[in-house]
Design a protein around this motif. Structure first.
Motif, PDB file in Angstrom:
ATOM      1  N   ASN A 410      41.857  23.850  60.166  1.00 33.65           N
ATOM      2  CA  ASN A 410      41.226  24.792  59.243  1.00 33.65           C
ATOM      3  C   ASN A 410      42.280  25.497  58.402  1.00 33.65           C
ATOM      4  O   ASN A 410      43.420  25.680  58.836  1.00 33.65           O
ATOM      5  N   ILE A 411      41.902  25.857  57.198  1.00 34.52           N
ATOM      6  CA  ILE A 411      42.685  26.750  56.358  1.00 34.52           C
ATOM      7  C   ILE A 411      41.871  28.040  56.245  1.00 34.52           C
ATOM      8  O   ILE A 411      40.729  28.015  55.785  1.00 34.52           O
ATOM      9  N   ILE A 412      42.448  29.135  56.705  1.00 39.80           N
ATOM     10  CA  ILE A 412      41.694  30.373  56.882  1.00 39.80           C
ATOM     11  C   ILE A 412      42.207  31.431  55.909  1.00 39.80           C
ATOM     12  O   ILE A 412      43.407  31.689  55.833  1.00 39.80           O
ATOM     13  N   LEU A 413      41.290  32.034  55.153  1.00 38.33           N
ATOM     14  CA  LEU A 413      41.628  33.034  54.146  1.00 38.33           C
ATOM     15  C   LEU A 413      41.247  34.425  54.632  1.00 38.33           C
ATOM     16  O   LEU A 413      40.175  34.627  55.192  1.00 38.33           O
ATOM     17  N   SER A 414      42.130  35.387  54.426  1.00 39.81           N
ATOM     18  CA  SER A 414      41.832  36.778  54.765  1.00 39.81           C
ATOM     19  C   SER A 414      42.421  37.693  53.686  1.00 39.81           C
ATOM     20  O   SER A 414      43.596  37.557  53.337  1.00 39.81           O
ATOM     21  N   PRO A 415      41.607  38.619  53.097  1.00 41.68           N
ATOM     22  CA  PRO A 415      40.194  38.854  53.386  1.00 41.68           C
ATOM     23  C   PRO A 415      39.314  37.748  52.808  1.00 41.68           C
ATOM     24  O   PRO A 415      39.761  36.936  52.008  1.00 41.68           O
ATOM     25  N   ASP A 416      38.029  37.770  53.180  1.00 44.22           N
ATOM     26  CA  ASP A 416      37.157  36.675  52.752  1.00 44.22           C
ATOM     27  C   ASP A 416      36.713  36.816  51.293  1.00 44.22           C
ATOM     28  O   ASP A 416      36.260  35.843  50.707  1.00 44.22           O
ATOM     29  N   ASN A 417      36.863  37.993  50.704  1.00 40.50           N
ATOM     30  CA  ASN A 417      36.587  38.188  49.281  1.00 40.50           C
ATOM     31  C   ASN A 417      37.829  38.776  48.621  1.00 40.50           C
ATOM     32  O   ASN A 417      37.887  39.978  48.326  1.00 40.50           O
ATOM     33  N   PRO A 418      38.857  37.969  48.378  1.00 42.30           N
ATOM     34  CA  PRO A 418      40.136  38.501  47.880  1.00 42.30           C
ATOM     35  C   PRO A 418      40.026  39.017  46.450  1.00 42.30           C
ATOM     36  O   PRO A 418      39.207  38.533  45.656  1.00 42.30           O
ATOM     37  N   THR A 419      40.861  40.001  46.149  1.00 41.96           N
ATOM     38  CA  THR A 419      40.897  40.566  44.807  1.00 41.96           C
ATOM     39  C   THR A 419      42.327  40.547  44.283  1.00 41.96           C
ATOM     40  O   THR A 419      43.287  40.518  45.057  1.00 41.96           O
ATOM     41  N   GLY A 469      40.563  34.675  39.257  1.00 43.97           N
ATOM     42  CA  GLY A 469      40.252  33.300  38.900  1.00 43.97           C
ATOM     43  C   GLY A 469      40.304  32.389  40.108  1.00 43.97           C
ATOM     44  O   GLY A 469      40.373  32.820  41.255  1.00 43.97           O
ATOM     45  N   GLU A 470      40.250  31.075  39.842  1.00 46.55           N
ATOM     46  CA  GLU A 470      40.241  30.078  40.919  1.00 46.55           C
ATOM     47  C   GLU A 470      41.669  29.653  41.245  1.00 46.55           C
ATOM     48  O   GLU A 470      42.476  29.377  40.363  1.00 46.55           O
ATOM     49  N   TYR A 471      41.963  29.582  42.547  1.00 47.19           N
ATOM     50  CA  TYR A 471      43.270  29.167  43.050  1.00 47.19           C
ATOM     51  C   TYR A 471      43.092  27.952  43.961  1.00 47.19           C
ATOM     52  O   TYR A 471      42.008  27.715  44.519  1.00 47.19           O
ATOM     53  N   LYS A 472      44.171  27.233  44.139  1.00 49.37           N
ATOM     54  CA  LYS A 472      44.174  26.089  45.052  1.00 49.37           C
ATOM     55  C   LYS A 472      45.437  26.149  45.897  1.00 49.37           C
ATOM     56  O   LYS A 472      46.522  26.452  45.391  1.00 49.37           O
ATOM     57  N   VAL A 473      45.299  25.875  47.186  1.00 55.07           N
ATOM     58  CA  VAL A 473      46.454  25.810  48.075  1.00 55.07           C
ATOM     59  C   VAL A 473      46.511  24.414  48.687  1.00 55.07           C
ATOM     60  O   VAL A 473      45.492  23.855  49.097  1.00 55.07           O
ATOM     61  N   LYS A 490      46.226  18.831  53.540  1.00 54.71           N
ATOM     62  CA  LYS A 490      44.902  19.323  53.202  1.00 54.71           C
ATOM     63  C   LYS A 490      45.037  20.310  52.046  1.00 54.71           C
ATOM     64  O   LYS A 490      46.087  20.917  51.838  1.00 54.71           O
ATOM     65  N   GLU A 491      43.954  20.461  51.305  1.00 51.82           N
ATOM     66  CA  GLU A 491      43.947  21.458  50.237  1.00 51.82           C
ATOM     67  C   GLU A 491      42.630  22.208  50.256  1.00 51.82           C
ATOM     68  O   GLU A 491      41.621  21.735  50.798  1.00 51.82           O
ATOM     69  N   ALA A 492      42.636  23.402  49.704  1.00 46.41           N
ATOM     70  CA  ALA A 492      41.445  24.237  49.656  1.00 46.41           C
ATOM     71  C   ALA A 492      41.501  25.101  48.409  1.00 46.41           C
ATOM     72  O   ALA A 492      42.585  25.433  47.909  1.00 46.41           O
ATOM     73  N   SER A 493      40.322  25.443  47.892  1.00 41.62           N
ATOM     74  CA  SER A 493      40.221  26.304  46.714  1.00 41.62           C
ATOM     75  C   SER A 493      39.544  27.618  47.084  1.00 41.62           C
ATOM     76  O   SER A 493      38.740  27.674  48.023  1.00 41.62           O
ATOM     77  N   PHE A 494      39.865  28.664  46.360  1.00 38.17           N
ATOM     78  CA  PHE A 494      39.229  29.946  46.596  1.00 38.17           C
ATOM     79  C   PHE A 494      39.237  30.747  45.296  1.00 38.17           C
ATOM     80  O   PHE A 494      40.024  30.483  44.379  1.00 38.17           O
ATOM     81  N   ILE A 495      38.341  31.719  45.229  1.00 38.35           N
ATOM     82  CA  ILE A 495      38.171  32.550  44.039  1.00 38.35           C
ATOM     83  C   ILE A 495      38.735  33.943  44.301  1.00 38.35           C
ATOM     84  O   ILE A 495      38.447  34.563  45.325  1.00 38.35           O
ATOM     85  N   VAL A 496      39.565  34.421  43.397  1.00 38.48           N
ATOM     86  CA  VAL A 496      40.070  35.786  43.445  1.00 38.48           C
ATOM     87  C   VAL A 496      39.305  36.608  42.421  1.00 38.48           C
ATOM     88  O   VAL A 496      39.269  36.259  41.227  1.00 38.48           O
ATOM     89  N   ARG A 497      38.668  37.688  42.863  1.00 35.61           N
ATOM     90  CA  ARG A 497      37.890  38.544  41.967  1.00 35.61           C
ATOM     91  C   ARG A 497      38.782  39.607  41.341  1.00 35.61           C
ATOM     92  O   ARG A 497      39.813  39.979  41.911  1.00 35.61           O
ATOM     93  N   PRO A 498      38.367  40.131  40.202  1.00 32.39           N
ATOM     94  CA  PRO A 498      39.118  41.261  39.619  1.00 32.39           C
ATOM     95  C   PRO A 498      39.017  42.486  40.523  1.00 32.39           C
ATOM     96  O   PRO A 498      38.044  42.653  41.256  1.00 32.39           O
TER      97      PRO A 498
END
Length: 692
Positions: A410-419, A469-473, A490-498
């Motif tokens: 797994n690729i785990i992101l914290s926090p789950d709604n990043p800014t 915006g959208e990021y990829k790791v 492995k790769e994963a994408s996530f959205i960073v909010r303003p």
């Protein structure tokens, strides 16, 4: 692309940080492990976590690692039996077997929850070490036989010639005699003069060794060599433990009972403060416990590598019969070469390779072996003289371990709604791999632009995005034993909010928290063997839903809890693995919410507040590939409007959801791109209002 799994506060240490393989330096070493407290004595207790439980768990993990390196481990008490034994019993057990090292495992406590960090203890005072103890009296030194206290006066009994002399202790100076040779300290047994050459007899590996006196240094010290070596070991261990993120509190001289009264090198470890919330969270985490045990092992490997190399310099490498393994740790599919050393050609030889006590390969000559299974193997060399009537004359046994190649789980992101402008932690959860550890290579992209890259043996990446915006790791994983460029990617994408979007969503989030008050909340994956308050919350939820039949929830994830989790997962068509991750937690909360609604909604009347609660509220742009509760709310809205034909909403924005969004957009003359932004949300809500 690997699905990006999001959990809150996902800081997990999985990396094993032994950077060098010290093959064989612990082989034959006798090490006593003393799990502190036990039985009726829980040790320190904080947050309903008991010190003895942590001590037991770390002691077992450390013992398994030491045994894998060839050490002989003796417990003062078996961790699984959890019995109470006195401090005197612990000391007597250790002193009776004269080990190479005594390690006592504890956790610290303080009246202040702010106190934190790791520290180790040793004792320079050792009253029970008598073999090398001397009394300096009237310009000479005499062996100390014993000490006593009579009529409030301390006395020393010493050997003067053949006569036992009793002297007040205040009139003598107590010193310890030992030998330094090529950087090591050895016990001095006696001295002699033969053919006009002075010799010293020292104790090496439990055997008496004769050395010319002019080649060594005779030392008279206020402290025995066992105490001085204890200090070295304590300093190495505390430095390594601090590298796990604990505050460094140092190695300290303190006359604690077990370190003062043992006769071998001995240390007491305080692995962290159970009364500090951050330390406690690490200490109860089985993965952190494994890392702690790894750091202790690494410390001992480092210490004994120097010790053994010094011994080889001093005495040379005796050429004795041996079975030599090219490596004692390999990955599945790699090979090990088996060769002979110091064995006469006339001897009959036979090597057997055993796996689970079954012979899987054999040879009468040097050979190469490629295992097809992972696990622990044993190589046994049988030697026999041609004229011997015995089945064999000598047996040499060596163990080696085979590991599966690691994969990224797994690729785990914290926090789950990043800014933007705020720290993001990305943790990589792996499966398999060797105990030597892994290297993690990562690249983080914003569009086609790489913004951060590097390689580390830690599984955690921290960075602060400057824009939304959208990021990829992209993560590349490689075992330290591997010869590959990398073993998994492995790769994963996530959205960073303003930042502004996050602040605008605060009130909504607070309202949501109030609405779901009593729901099940976790910030880590839960599974059997773990302890903590979040386990108690899980049990409460399972009791409410009727899956767990116990009267009082506990903090221990045991067999009953695992069985209840599996039953819930089967009933809800989830993977019944007994592990509670975000998906299982979400479905638990969905069932809890239904339970609350069934008991609180009266006669089906709908007021304006209820109408507002049915509207779609999101704080970010949604599109295919994203996960979260806001995706589930979107699906519910599309179901109510007749655009999505599924029975149960999920948290995953997949192809069906994208197709439903596009159909809705086309029907309402919007840009049919399948992306749910403010315009699409406003249109959905305008139609939902008309349906109430």
């Amino acid at each position: 692309m690997k699905i990006l799994k999001k959990i809150v506060a996902g800081l997990i240490f999985l990396s094993f940080n032994i950077n060098t393989v010290f093959a064989g330096v612990l082989s034959g070493k006798r090490i006593v492990i003393d799990p502190g407290h036990g039985g009726s004595d829980p040790g320190a207790v904080s947050g309903q976590v008991r010190e003895k439980d942590i001590n037991n768990s770390v002691a077992r993990k450390l013992a398994d690692l030491l045994k894998a390196e060839g050490a002989e481990v003796i417990f003062t008490r078996e961790p699984e039996k959890d019995i109470y034994i006195t401090l005197a019993d612990r000391v007597n057990i250790s002193n009776s077997i004269n080990p190479d090292l005594f390690i006592s495992i504890h956790n610290n406590a303080s009246i202040s929850s702010a106190a934190n960090g790791v520290e180790t203890y040793y004792s320079l005072v050792r009253p029970n070490i008598l073999s090398s103890k001397y009394a300096e009296y009237a310009g000479d030194r005499y062996p100390v036989l014993r000490e006593s206290r009579e009529n409030n006066i301390n006395y020393v009994y010493m050997l003067m010639g053949d006569e036992e002399i009793k002297v007040e202790k205040t009139k003598v100076k107590i010193v310890y005699k030992y030998v330094e040779y090529e950087g090591n300290k050895y016990e001095c047994l006696r001295e002699s003069r033969e053919n006009d050459i002075d010799y010293v007899y020292i104790l090496v590996n439990g055997k008496e060794v004769k050395v010319e006196k002019n080649k060594v240094k005779i030392v008279y010290s206020p402290n025995p060599w066992q105490a001085l070596e204890s200090k070295r070991i304590a300093e190495i261990i505390v430095n390594n433990l601090a590298s796990l993120g604990f505050k460094y509190r140092g190695a300290k001289d303190n006359n604690l009972y077990v370190t003062r009264n043992t006769t071998s090198p001995s240390v007491l470890l305080e692995l962290g403060f159970i009364t500090n919330p951050d330390d406690r969270q690490k200490l109860i985490d089985p993965i952190y416990q494994e890392s702690i045990a790894q750091k202790i092992l690494q410390s001992l490997l480092s210490y004994y590598e120097v010790y053994e190399n010094n011994k080889i310099k001093a005495f040379g490498m005796p050429e004795k019969p041996d079975l030599v393994l090219s490596r004692d740790k390999i990955l599945l599919g790699d090979s090990i070469d088996f060769t002979f050393k110091g064995i006469e050609d006339t001897l009959l030889k036979k090597v057997e390779i055993k796996y689970l006590d079954e012979v899987v390969a054999s040879s009468e000559a040097q050979f190469t072996f490629t295992p097809n299974k992972d696990g622990e193997f044993e190589a046994i060399l049988y030697l026999k003289s041609p004229d011997s009537v015995n089945e064999y004359d000598e047996v040499i046994s060596k163990k080696f371990n085979v590991y599966k190649y690691p994969t990224i789980k797994n690729i785990i992101l914290s926090p789950d709604n990043p800014t933007s402008k705020n720290n993001i932690t990305i943790s990589i959860e792996k499966e398999n791999g060797s105990l030597v550890g892994c290297d993690y290579t990562f690249e983080i992209y914003k569009g086609e632009r790489i913004i951060l890259s590097g390689t580390s043996d830690k599984n955690v990446i921290n960075f602060i995005p400057n824009e939304d915006g959208e990021y990829k790791v992209i993560i590349k994983l490689k075992d330290k034993l591997s010869k590959n460029e990398y073993d998994d990617i492995k790769e994963a994408s996530f959205i960073v909010r303003p930042e502004e979007a996050a602040s605008r969503g605060t009130n909504t989030q607070n309202q949501t928290t109030q609405v779901i008050n009593g729901m099940f909340k976790i910030n880590r994956v839960l599974k059997r063997g773990m302890i903590g308050e979040d386990v108690r919350e899980l049990q409460r939820a399972l009791i409410k839903l009727g899956y767990l039949k116990i009267s009082t929830p506990t903090i221990t994830f045991g067999p009953s809890t695992e069985t209840a989790v599996k039953a819930f997962q089967r009933a809800n068509r989830l993977n019944a693995d007994g592990i509670v991750g975000k998906t299982t937690a979400d479905i638990i909360n969905l069932n809890l919410a239904r339970l609350v609604n069934n008991t609180q909604v009266s006669r089906g009347s709908i007021n304006q507040n209820a109408t507002n609660n049915q509207l779609l509220k999101i704080t970010r742009v949604l599109k295919k590939g994203m996960t979260g509760e806001d995706v589930r709310e979107l699906q519910r809205a599309l179901i109510r409007l007749g655009y999505l034909k599924i029975s149960t909403p999920t948290i995953t924005f997949g192809p069906s959801t994208e197709a439903a969004v596009k159909a809705f957009q086309r029907a309402n003359r919007l840009n049919a791109d399948g992306i749910v932004g403010k315009t699409t949300v406003d249109k959905i809500n305008s139609l939902l209002k008309n349906r109430f």
